[in-house]
Design a protein around this motif. Structure first.
Motif, PDB file in Angstrom:
ATOM      1  N   UNK A 491       0.802  -1.215   0.000  1.00  0.00           N
ATOM      2  CA  UNK A 491       0.000   0.000   0.000  1.00  0.00           C
ATOM      3  C   UNK A 491       0.839   1.271   0.000  1.00  0.00           C
ATOM      4  N   UNK A 492       2.098   1.167   0.355  1.00  0.00           N
ATOM      5  CA  UNK A 492       2.984   2.327   0.307  1.00  0.00           C
ATOM      6  C   UNK A 492       3.063   2.880  -1.112  1.00  0.00           C
ATOM      7  N   UNK A 493       3.052   2.015  -2.091  1.00  0.00           N
ATOM      8  CA  UNK A 493       3.154   2.415  -3.494  1.00  0.00           C
ATOM      9  C   UNK A 493       1.843   2.181  -4.243  1.00  0.00           C
ATOM     10  N   UNK A 551       6.959  -4.612  -7.823  1.00  0.00           N
ATOM     11  CA  UNK A 551       7.562  -5.948  -7.692  1.00  0.00           C
ATOM     12  C   UNK A 551       8.790  -5.942  -6.788  1.00  0.00           C
ATOM     13  N   UNK A 552       9.468  -4.799  -6.744  1.00  0.00           N
ATOM     14  CA  UNK A 552      10.731  -4.741  -5.987  1.00  0.00           C
ATOM     15  C   UNK A 552      10.518  -4.785  -4.478  1.00  0.00           C
ATOM     16  N   UNK A 553       9.268  -4.528  -4.052  1.00  0.00           N
ATOM     17  CA  UNK A 553       9.016  -4.467  -2.613  1.00  0.00           C
ATOM     18  C   UNK A 553       9.626  -3.241  -1.966  1.00  0.00           C
ATOM     19  N   UNK A 554       9.808  -2.193  -2.749  1.00  0.00           N
ATOM     20  CA  UNK A 554      10.447  -0.970  -2.268  1.00  0.00           C
ATOM     21  C   UNK A 554       9.742  -0.423  -1.032  1.00  0.00           C
ATOM     22  N   UNK A 555      10.523  -0.069  -0.005  1.00  0.00           N
ATOM     23  CA  UNK A 555       9.951   0.459   1.241  1.00  0.00           C
ATOM     24  C   UNK A 555      10.481   1.853   1.560  1.00  0.00           C
ATOM     25  N   UNK A 556      11.010   2.529   0.552  1.00  0.00           N
ATOM     26  CA  UNK A 556      11.622   3.837   0.803  1.00  0.00           C
ATOM     27  C   UNK A 556      10.633   4.780   1.492  1.00  0.00           C
ATOM     28  N   UNK A 558       8.032   4.008   3.207  1.00  0.00           N
ATOM     29  CA  UNK A 558       7.684   3.479   4.525  1.00  0.00           C
ATOM     30  C   UNK A 558       8.773   3.805   5.539  1.00  0.00           C
ATOM     31  N   UNK A 559      10.030   3.773   5.075  1.00  0.00           N
ATOM     32  CA  UNK A 559      11.169   4.005   5.956  1.00  0.00           C
ATOM     33  C   UNK A 559      11.500   5.486   6.127  1.00  0.00           C
ATOM     34  N   UNK A 560      10.955   6.321   5.247  1.00  0.00           N
ATOM     35  CA  UNK A 560      11.278   7.748   5.260  1.00  0.00           C
ATOM     36  C   UNK A 560      10.880   8.394   6.587  1.00  0.00           C
ATOM     37  N   UNK A 561      11.799   9.161   7.159  1.00  0.00           N
ATOM     38  CA  UNK A 561      11.518   9.862   8.402  1.00  0.00           C
ATOM     39  C   UNK A 561      11.232  11.330   8.123  1.00  0.00           C
ATOM     40  N   UNK A 562      10.349  11.877   8.920  1.00  0.00           N
ATOM     41  CA  UNK A 562       9.943  13.263   8.756  1.00  0.00           C
ATOM     42  C   UNK A 562      11.149  14.199   8.750  1.00  0.00           C
ATOM     43  N   UNK A 563      12.076  13.966   9.635  1.00  0.00           N
ATOM     44  CA  UNK A 563      13.220  14.877   9.786  1.00  0.00           C
ATOM     45  C   UNK A 563      14.045  14.974   8.509  1.00  0.00           C
ATOM     46  N   UNK A 564      14.016  13.936   7.690  1.00  0.00           N
ATOM     47  CA  UNK A 564      14.832  13.928   6.478  1.00  0.00           C
ATOM     48  C   UNK A 564      14.290  14.867   5.395  1.00  0.00           C
ATOM     49  N   UNK A 565      13.063  15.315   5.574  1.00  0.00           N
ATOM     50  CA  UNK A 565      12.458  16.165   4.547  1.00  0.00           C
ATOM     51  C   UNK A 565      12.882  17.618   4.670  1.00  0.00           C
ATOM     52  N   UNK A 566      13.662  17.920   5.714  1.00  0.00           N
ATOM     53  CA  UNK A 566      14.209  19.261   5.818  1.00  0.00           C
ATOM     54  C   UNK A 566      13.522  20.094   6.881  1.00  0.00           C
TER      55      UNK A 566
END
Length: 566
Positions: A491-493, A551-556, A558-566
């Protein structure tokens, strides 16, 4: 002269040469109709849309509704257009004869209403909401409620709304806090709370406004299962019913439709059906509105395309790359390959989207367990795909007009602004993606997706262009099965899944149109064949990277943290 609002030739092709809507007259419900009555409705729709709706579209945009603290002021042309629309019988066209309806097939009514959405989406929104409100009450209301509230809507005296969102909740209906307290004496309820983003929520275009309000009865469980549905009129016996306009929202587009913040202060409400089943009932209106939003996106993209096509044929600029004489006369910009690219892409988006709208409308006219399941599966795509891709047609229209397209002297910039809302209201594109992947393709063991793919494969097997579509069906089926193993990650993608499924469905619509065109001669049919080829060869391959990501099962994300967005 060809209309720049919509293409009657395309509608005739889709209705009669492809969908064979004349065959519907063999059904008892539509037995009194014929090709002649269908054409008469289409004729009058075009006439009213071009005469009474289109002329004030720009004025509607430049003179949006105002609120002085007591009343809303709207340009007079809106009320006139809506009166003409109601008098035509189009508002009640699909309803049962016993309620004053004409029992017109939904597919013909959808084609008719597209004229109004293309001509003036803001004014047509009042009619769309009223019709959907009336349809809900005809299905779930009592005889007394139908007589009291629906008949005046059919007659054009009342208008209707849907009141779901609240300032603190937005699209999260689980968080609705509007309260409904039973009135022990009358059997009615007192409704208290606030609603936000209510289109058509206040105006003086009609004698009364009938709000359908989601609220929570005291003691009801948390979440959507605790919601009930209430009829809350703006006025009762000519007096205010505790419904106050708190303010107007000022929108980027759709400016001619009042968008309101409403306050309910112990307003009298009448329960629809049973307590606790409000969202179930409201989905009747929401699904109709979602299809209406998708149709509006198609209509706005289609009129933008027609304006761009006319401009590209008239505008003289530049010379072919093979022209060596700088003094040679300029050519129409339609002769330039990149302009042709944008026009052909736009044609495939809007004509493909139109085909999908009419196909789904015909499913309503031929109800069966299979057709109902197919429509349920397609609804998120019907709402979201045109909202993105037919808006791209309006983006192309601005680009084709060049600098002029970015000015208010030409209408295409308004088409784009109006169309931008369609990805938001009645459930954002992201919500539709979650609905498709999280519910529609998983329910009943995947029966809806299997049925859809069977329909697509049946068409592809008849077509010379079918091989890539068959391969895409297999790929989508395999990806879906893989996603079911880990729903949270899938559902992330979900948006990529919606885009891929949507493009596959539109490829199917183009194969259907190409088969209907067959080898018939003439530029119109040549255009259908080349558009089908373009979509399958240039657009369908877009889904490959989307499915690769899934298909890749990408979780980027899902793993993304709020702080990384600046």
């Amino acid at each position: 002269m060809n209309s720049k609002v919509l293409s009657r030739r395309d509608l005739d092709f889709l209705l009669y040469e492809w969908l064979d809507v004349e065959s519907l007259t063999g059904r008892e419900r539509f037995a009194e109709h014929s090709r002649e009555t269908f054409d008469a409705f289409l004729d009058v729709s075009q006439q009213i849309a071009e005469r009474d709706f289109a002329p004030h579209n720009r004025k509607n945009d430049l003179n949006e509704p105002t609120f002085d603290g007591e009343r809303v002021t709207i340009i007079p042309e809106v009320g006139h257009a809506l009166r003409v629309f109601a008098e035509s019988g189009l508002l009640a066209a699909t309803m049962d004869a016993e309620y004053g309806g004409l029992q017109l097939p939904r597919v013909v009514q959808r084609a008719c209403f597209l004229w109004f959405q293309a001509a003036n989406t803001s004014t047509s929104a009042y009619a769309m909401l009223t019709g959907a409100n009336a349809h809900l009450l005809l299905t779930h209301g009592t005889a007394e409620q139908i007589e009291r509230f629906v008949r005046p809507m059919i007659e054009g005296r009342f208008t209707g709304t849907m009141c779901l969102s609240e300032p603190q909740a937005g699209s999260s209906l689980s968080d609705v806090t509007t309260k409904a307290v039973p009135d022990g004496q009358s059997g009615d309820y007192r409704i208290t709370g606030g609603k936000m983003w209510i289109s058509g929520g206040d105006h003086e275009l009609s004698e009364n406004i009938i709000h359908l309000v989601l609220a929570r009865v005291a003691g009801a469980p948390a979440g959507v299962k605790g919601l009930s549905l209430f009829i809350v009129p703006k006025l009762i016996d000519g007096k205010r019913n505790g419904v106050t306009l708190a303010g107007l929202n000022h929108k980027m587009g759709y400016r001619g439709t009042t968008n309101t913040v409403l306050a309910f202060d112990e307003a009298t409400g009448y329960l629809v059906g049973e307590e606790g089943r409000g969202l179930q009932y409201m989905f009747h209106m929401m699904n109709e509105a979602r299809i209406g939003v998708g149709a509006g996106a198609v209509a706005l993209g289609y009129t933008g395309y027609l304006h761009a096509l006319a401009y590209a044929r008239e505008r003289q600029q530049g010379r072919p790359v093979t022209a060596k004489d700088p003094a040679a006369p300029p050519v129409p910009i339609v002769d330039h390959p990149d302009v042709r690219r944008m026009l052909l892409a736009s044609k495939t988006y809007v004509e493909g989207g139109l085909a999908l709208m009419l196909y789904c409308a015909k499913l309503l006219d031929e109800p069966s367990p299979e057709n109902d399941l197919l429509l349920d599966t397609l609804t998120p795509i019907v709402k979201a795909w045109p909202s993105q891709w037919c808006r791209l047609a309006d983006d192309h229209a601005i680009q084709i007009h060049g600098g002029y397209g970015y000015t208010r002297e030409y209408p295409v910039e308004q088409f784009y602004r109006d169309n931008r809302l369609n990805s938001i209201h009645e459930g954002t594109d992201g919500i539709q993606a979650l609905d498709l992947l999280g519910r529609k393709v998983t329910q009943r063991g995947g029966a809806g997706l299997a049925l859809l793919l069977d329909r697509i494969r049946a068409t592809a097997q008849k077509s010379d262009l079918g091989a890539p579509v068959l391969a895409a069906c297999d790929r989508l089926a395999a990806t879906t099965a893989k996603l079911w193993a880990d729903p949270a990650t899938a559902l992330v993608n979900a948006t990529a899944y919606l885009d891929a499924a949507g493009h596959l469905v539109i490829a199917w619509m183009w194969l259907e149109q190409a088969l209907a065109a067959g080898d018939k001669p003439g530029p119109f049919y040549d255009g259908k064949r080349v558009a089908a080829k373009y979509f399958v060869t240039h657009e369908l391959p877009r889904i490959g990277p989307m499915l690769d990501l899934l298909d890749s099962g990408d979780t980027l994300l899902l793993d993304l943290e709020d702080a990384w967005l600046g």
